[in-house]
Design a protein around this motif. Structure first.
Motif, short mmCIF file in Angstrom:
data_model
loop_
_atom_site.label_atom_id
_atom_site.label_comp_id
_atom_site.label_asym_id
_atom_site.label_seq_id
_atom_site.Cartn_x
_atom_site.Cartn_y
_atom_site.Cartn_z
N TRP A 227 0.83 -1.20 0.00
CA TRP A 227 0.00 0.00 0.00
C TRP A 227 0.87 1.25 0.00
CZ3 TRP A 227 -4.83 1.33 -0.97
CH2 TRP A 227 -5.81 0.34 -0.96
N ARG B 255 -7.77 5.46 -3.54
CA ARG B 255 -6.68 4.51 -3.30
C ARG B 255 -5.44 5.25 -2.81
NH1 ARG B 255 -6.34 -0.73 -4.49
NH2 ARG B 255 -8.22 -0.58 -5.78
N ALA C 3 -3.39 4.90 0.78
CA ALA C 3 -1.94 4.75 0.86
C ALA C 3 -1.37 5.68 1.92
CB ALA C 3 -1.30 5.03 -0.50
N ARG D 246 2.10 2.67 -3.18
CA ARG D 246 1.15 3.38 -4.04
C ARG D 246 0.98 4.85 -3.63
NH1 ARG D 246 -2.98 -1.51 -2.79
NH2 ARG D 246 -2.22 -3.02 -4.31
#
Length: 202
Positions: free
Chosen positions: A98, A124, A128, A101
């Motif tokens: 994670w 997303r 992160a 990203r």
């Protein structure tokens, strides 16, 4: 397990640590768990409530599943650290994936720091940021000691920075008050005191 249908006020936002506030989107883990992000819209609302997207970035069902997986990895890893151990390598790998990203930028806006998310897949990118906060906290980059809340049904996490390390609850406003009320009821039960007795004295 029940779902909390309320707006942003239904979230538990009292924890100082962003990643542990995210863990609290499943509350009362040791009692009757309450899922506070039951829908993609609620996850978007949580992100907005925590400064990760002004209007709540759009969230898909798939990302909601991924977010819950991230949440539980943070909880397991934090619980391991609170118990004097180390996170499971599988959870570490998930958090590291994670953090890889991470595309949000921390900017100054009106004298305050805030996260600016990319236009592509902002939700997303926001998650992160949560993973990055978890890694920094679990990896000991801040002050204090990671602990589990002592309130009977909670199971949440917090960082104790108090003098003498005496903090016991993830949030004084929620779990701390619950514990105080429970202790008061217990003390009254032991003494045989009832509400009628308390109100009956001149």
């Amino acid at each position: 397990m029940s779902a909390d249908p309320r707006g942003a006020e239904g979230f538990r936002l009292g924890n100082e640590i962003l990643a542990f506030r995210f863990v609290a989107t499943l509350s009362d883990r040791r009692g009757d768990p309450v899922e506070r992000i039951p829908t993609p819209e609620r996850l978007g609302a949580w992100l907005a409530a925590n400064g990760l997207g002004e209007a709540g970035p759009p969230v898909s069902e798939a990302l909601l599943r991924d977010a819950r997986e991230l949440r539980e990895a943070i909880h397991r890893a934090g619980t391991a650290v609170a118990g004097g151990g180390v996170p499971d390598p599988t959870d570490e790998e998930l958090l590291n994936r994670w953090s890889a990203r991470h595309r949000a930028r921390l900017v100054l806006d009106g004298g305050r720091a805030r996260w600016r998310l990319p236009e592509t897949d902002p939700a997303r990118a926001a998650l992160a940021v949560v993973a990055l906060d978890a890694i920094a906290t679990l990896g000991g980059q801040g002050d204090g000691v990671i602990k589990r809340c002592e309130q009977a049904t909670c199971g949440g996490l917090f960082v104790d920075t108090s003098r003498g390390g005496r903090r016991r609850w993830c949030s004084m406003a929620t779990c701390g008050n619950k514990m105080k009320k429970a202790n008061l009821r217990s003390a009254r039960a032991r003494s045989g005191e009832t509400p009628a007795h308390r109100g009956g004295h001149a």
